[in-house]
Design an enzyme around this catalytic site. Structure first.
Site, PDB file in Angstrom:
ATOM      1  CG  ASN A  14      -4.257   7.020  19.293  1.00 38.71           C
ATOM      2  OD1 ASN A  14      -4.408   6.164  18.421  1.00 38.71           O
ATOM      3  ND2 ASN A  14      -4.220   6.729  20.574  1.00 38.71           N
ATOM      4  CD  GLU A  15      -1.455  12.199  18.545  1.00 39.01           C
ATOM      5  OE1 GLU A  15      -0.904  12.086  19.643  1.00 39.01           O
ATOM      6  OE2 GLU A  15      -1.343  11.351  17.628  1.00 39.01           O
TER       7      GLU A  15
ATOM      8  CD  GLU B 165      -5.586   0.176   7.250  1.00 38.00           C
ATOM      9  OE1 GLU B 165      -4.377  -0.106   7.293  1.00 38.00           O
ATOM     10  OE2 GLU B 165      -5.997   1.334   7.069  1.00 38.00           O
TER      11      GLU B 165
ATOM     12  CD  GLN C 247      -2.715   1.044   2.604  1.00 41.20           C
ATOM     13  OE1 GLN C 247      -2.297   0.503   3.624  1.00 41.20           O
ATOM     14  NE2 GLN C 247      -3.928   1.538   2.532  1.00 41.20           N
ATOM     15  N   GLY C 248       0.806   2.042  -1.056  1.00 42.68           N
ATOM     16  CA  GLY C 248       1.632   3.234  -1.184  1.00 42.68           C
ATOM     17  C   GLY C 248       0.864   4.493  -0.818  1.00 42.68           C
ATOM     18  CE1 TYR C 249      -3.743   4.198  -0.444  1.00 39.40           C
ATOM     19  CE2 TYR C 249      -4.780   4.610   1.668  1.00 39.40           C
ATOM     20  CZ  TYR C 249      -4.879   4.195   0.352  1.00 39.40           C
ATOM     21  OH  TYR C 249      -6.088   3.773  -0.147  1.00 39.40           O
TER      22      TYR C 249
END
Length: 392
Positions: free
Chosen positions: A372-373, A249, A131-133
């Site tokens: 989380n932020e 996901e 996965q290229g994110y």
């Protein structure tokens, strides 16, 4: 969600339990317990053979529609499979990204030609995906990606860098987002491309982690090419497709993940009993809270999966916050129970025990896949309607 199973569902549970017991033997017997988080490179070729064995016997892509090569199993039966797979301590799957992310994305957004080309090799585990994110300047803030692609005749030419790309060194293909509209900013002008990894224009550099292993990678695209038809959705509509992938996901496989979490918690409790730490009221309280948190996590996951109306980026953010924060706290509890021994490696030069690896690996849980932020910002802005965070 009705959390009871029918007699037919329980018969299916016995079927998969018996199948796993029969087939996790012989050449595959030694794979039990291998390939978990932080150990994705462990016995990789053997686990690849195991995944192909699953595919040959119809145990991959269980929830996919039959017309796309899946079994079309109901949600309860998918949950049962993942529960029994985890209970059998079966090896970590090598095809997660293809089976659970890219495949369903193509079913939802791809063309008929893309489905015919890519879905059968995913079912058979003949091609692996990454996965290229994330990029060096665009991690959780995915809209800041700067990798670019331009059309050159009947091909896309891709340039840029991706980072934290899991198992890129094993992958045959990458599904990625790149900026295809010059001068575009943020969510606009992005496209969702399918790019072959095994070509001269792609360089993969493993990143050694705190655990001493290297599952993540930097990936450099320098004039890499892929066909003009290898864009999922319309050019420039990549953000919508990418968000669809992120919603997938947090799918049904997370239920099996929680069986693994329970096994890790049991190991921490067993250590606390051996060391006497379990007699500490504070430790007792934290163990009790961990058990309650695990059950809340399971029930929340099942309710979310059963409620189609609750799916999407916001609900995915809740799920990620819940399990990542819980898992990180478990790693911290493990080190408190182990005491001073947790600071010493088991053997030179850097041999860690299972709980030390658990602690180090879980430090990343609240960062990867959206920190989380960022998850809290999504919930604040998209669910609660609070003002958006000020951006430079």
């Amino acid at each position: 969600m009705d959390l009871t199973y029918s007699a037919a569902d329980e018969a299916f549970r016995l079927e998969i339990r018996d199948w796993l017991e029969t087939h996790l033997s012989g050449d595959f017997a030694g794979l039990r317990g291998t390939g978990g988080p932080g150990g994705e490179n462990q016995a990789f070729e053997e686990r690849l053979a195991w995944d192909r064995h699953l595919g040959a016997h119809g145990w991959t892509c269980l929830g996919w529609p039959p017309e796309h090569g899946g079994r079309g199993l109901s949600l309860p039966r998918q949950v049962i499979f993942h529960e029994e797979y985890a209970r059998a301590d079966a090896p970590g799957r090598v095809n997660h990204l293809g089976e659970n992310l890219l495949g369903p994305t193509l079913i939802a957004f791809g063309t008929d030609g893309q489905r015919r080309r890519f879905l059968p090799p995913i079912v058979a585990v003949e091609e692996l995906w990454c996965q290229g994110y994330s990029e060096p300047g665009a991690g959780s803030d995915l809209a800041s990606v700067s990798a670019r692609a331009r059309l050159d005749g009947d091909e896309w030419v891709v340039d840029g860098q991706k980072v934290w790309t899991s198992l890129a060194h094993r992958a045959d293909w990458c599904f990625m987002i790149a900026r295809t509209v010059p001068g575009s900013r943020r969510h606009a002008g992005l496209s969702y491309l399918l790019v072959p990894m095994r070509q001269d224009g792609v360089e993969v550099r493993p990143i050694t982690q705190l655990t001493g292993t290297a599952e993540f990678n930097e990936v450099y695209f320098d004039g890499a090419r892929t066909g003009a038809s290898m864009v999922v959705g319309a050019p420039g509509d990549g953000w919508r497709v990418a968000m669809g992938t992120l919603g997938l996901e947090r799918g049904v496989s997370t239920v099996g993940q929680q069986i693994g979490f329970a096994r890790e918690l049991d190991a921490v409790v067993a250590l606390a009993r051996r060391t006497g730490a379990i007699d500490d009221p504070v430790i007792q309280d934290r163990v009790a809270r961990a058990r309650m948190g695990l059950e809340v996590m399971r029930l929340h996951a099942l309710r979310t999966l059963a409620d189609d109306a609750s799916t999407g980026p916001a609900q995915a953010s809740v799920s990620k916050l819940v399990w990542a924060t819980w898992h990180r706290a478990l790693g911290e509890l493990a080190m408190e129970v182990a005491g001073a021994a947790s600071l010493v490696v088991q053997a030179p030069p850097y041999e860690l025990d299972d709980l030390q690896r658990l602690y180090l690996q879980t430090r990343a849980d609240t960062i990867y896949g959206g920190s989380n932020e960022i998850q809290r910002n999504i919930l604040a802005e998209r669910v609660l309607g609070l003002p958006k965070e000020v951006r430079p």
